[in-house]
Design an enzyme around this catalytic site. Structure first.
Site, PDB file in Angstrom:
ATOM      1  N   ASP A  28     -14.482 -14.300  16.921  1.00  0.00           N
ATOM      2  CA  ASP A  28     -13.687 -13.270  17.567  1.00  0.00           C
ATOM      3  C   ASP A  28     -13.904 -11.772  16.931  1.00  0.00           C
ATOM      4  O   ASP A  28     -14.053 -11.449  15.565  1.00  0.00           O
ATOM      5  CB  ASP A  28     -12.372 -13.735  17.280  1.00  0.00           C
ATOM      6  N   VAL A  73     -18.843  -9.463  20.975  1.00  0.00           N
ATOM      7  CA  VAL A  73     -19.667 -10.259  22.075  1.00  0.00           C
ATOM      8  C   VAL A  73     -20.625  -9.368  22.829  1.00  0.00           C
ATOM      9  O   VAL A  73     -21.616 -10.194  23.463  1.00  0.00           O
ATOM     10  CB  VAL A  73     -19.053 -11.647  22.848  1.00  0.00           C
ATOM     11  N   ASN A  97     -15.946 -17.970  25.859  1.00  0.00           N
ATOM     12  CA  ASN A  97     -14.682 -17.812  26.308  1.00  0.00           C
ATOM     13  C   ASN A  97     -14.046 -16.510  26.073  1.00  0.00           C
ATOM     14  O   ASN A  97     -13.177 -16.269  26.853  1.00  0.00           O
ATOM     15  CB  ASN A  97     -13.671 -18.740  25.349  1.00  0.00           C
ATOM     16  N   TYR A 110     -13.241  -7.881  37.439  1.00  0.00           N
ATOM     17  CA  TYR A 110     -12.870  -9.127  37.053  1.00  0.00           C
ATOM     18  C   TYR A 110     -13.363 -10.214  38.113  1.00  0.00           C
ATOM     19  O   TYR A 110     -13.830 -11.165  37.686  1.00  0.00           O
ATOM     20  CB  TYR A 110     -11.389  -9.108  36.712  1.00  0.00           C
ATOM     21  N   LYS A 150     -16.119 -12.738  37.034  1.00  0.00           N
ATOM     22  CA  LYS A 150     -15.905 -14.476  36.928  1.00  0.00           C
ATOM     23  C   LYS A 150     -16.683 -14.979  38.009  1.00  0.00           C
ATOM     24  O   LYS A 150     -17.237 -16.403  37.651  1.00  0.00           O
ATOM     25  CB  LYS A 150     -14.585 -14.477  36.826  1.00  0.00           C
TER      26      LYS A 150
END
Ligand SMILES: NC(=O)c1ccc[n+]([C@@H]2O[C@H](COP(=O)([O-])OP(=O)(O)OC[C@H]3O[C@@H](n4cnc5c(N)ncnc54)[C@H](O)[C@@H]3O)[C@@H](O)[C@H]2O)c1
Length: 253
Positions: free
Chosen positions: A37, A64, A90, A156, A160
């Site tokens: 994280d 990330v 995630n 978004y 996704k």
């Protein structure tokens, strides 16, 4: 014997919310966990909770969106556990519900970097390890916005949908090599991501929440974690390339 006994799992974004619940669920089932994280404190808290449960766990502070951090995340995992069996992509971010006419380039680029490019980079790094082992499992955190059109902002939703597409592509091309790649599409889970939205686009928010009254109820991080546990375990061995809508039937209407 746990359902993920002795498996080594990397879980991005596991310092909070859904990722943290997945780390705890996997750890309780015998997995060794890499908590990856951006947020050092969140990361350290999850590692401490795992250790309290007697789980072998390490924390790696990563952004990330950075290739070198993804490299380091895998290097640390290999150093600590000798292998990687499960990758959970995630970590994710929201787009302030910006509707198409109001998309800011900065928001678009940030959302694509975190929600899309990082998933590609994680998968790209995991595959050689999985190919050499002759097996491996990837769980991607998509969203109900990856399966439907109007429930988030444009960036978004596009990000996704890309995750859903990558999930199918990897399953299709690497399934024959015993690699599985599935995804989860949660509806609304109260976490810092959804509870702390600021500067939202009022037009986008109003449009995206038109159907919210039809959503039976919000979910919990633990309910999403139990799906992620199923997808990582051999219990889902005949599933590949699917995105499970985790929405209490909201999108079934
Ligand atoms: N909460 C929901 O309603 C919901 C619904 C659908 C999908 N999702 C998805 O679930 C995933 C997890 O979200 P959550 O709700 O648990 O949110 P959260 O904010 O509780 O957790 C997200 C974690 O990701 C980390 N993170 C963010 N950017 C990062 C980066 N660049 N590098 C490393 N770590 C980073 C954050 O520090 C945080 O710990 C996201 O991909 C999100 O899009 C959430």
């Amino acid at each position: 014997m746990g359902r993920l006994q002795d498996k080594a799992a990397i879980i991005t974004g596991s310092g909070s919310g859904i990722g943290k619940a997945i780390a705890l669920a996997y750890g309780r089932e015998g997995a060794k966990i890499v908590v990856a994280d951006f947020d050092k404190h969140g990361m350290e808290r999850t590692v401490a909770e795992l250790k309290e449960l007697g789980v072998e766990a390490i924390g790696v502070q990563v952004n990330v969106t950075k290739e070198e951090d993804i490299e380091a995340m895998f290097d640390e995992a290999l150093k600590a556990f000798g292998t990687v069996d499960i990758l959970v992509n995630n970590a994710g971010t929201a787009d302030r519900m910006q509707a198409a006419a109001n998309v800011e380039d900065e928001v678009w680029n940030r959302v694509m970097d975190i929600n899309v490019t990082s998933v590609m980079r994680g998968i790209r790094k995991a595959l050689p390890i999985f190919l050499e082992k002759g097996r491996g499992t990837i769980v991607n955190m998509a969203s109900i916005s990856g399966l439907t059109g109007g429930r988030g902002g444009l960036a978004y939703t596009a990000s996704k949908h890309a995750v859903v597409g990558m999930t199918k592509n990897v399953a299709s091309q690497y399934g024959p090599q015993n690699i599985r790649c599935n995804a989860i599409g949660p509806a609304f889970i109260p976490t810092p991501l959804t509870l702390n939205m600021a500067n939202v686009d009022s037009f986008g928010m109003e449009a995206a929440t038109r159907g919210t009254s039809l959503m039976p109820r919000p979910g919990t991080p633990e309910e999403i974690a139990s799906i992620a546990l199923f997808l990582a375990s051999d219990e889902s061995s005949y599933l590949n390339g699917v995105t499970i809508a985790a929405d209490s039937g909201w999108s079934a209407y």
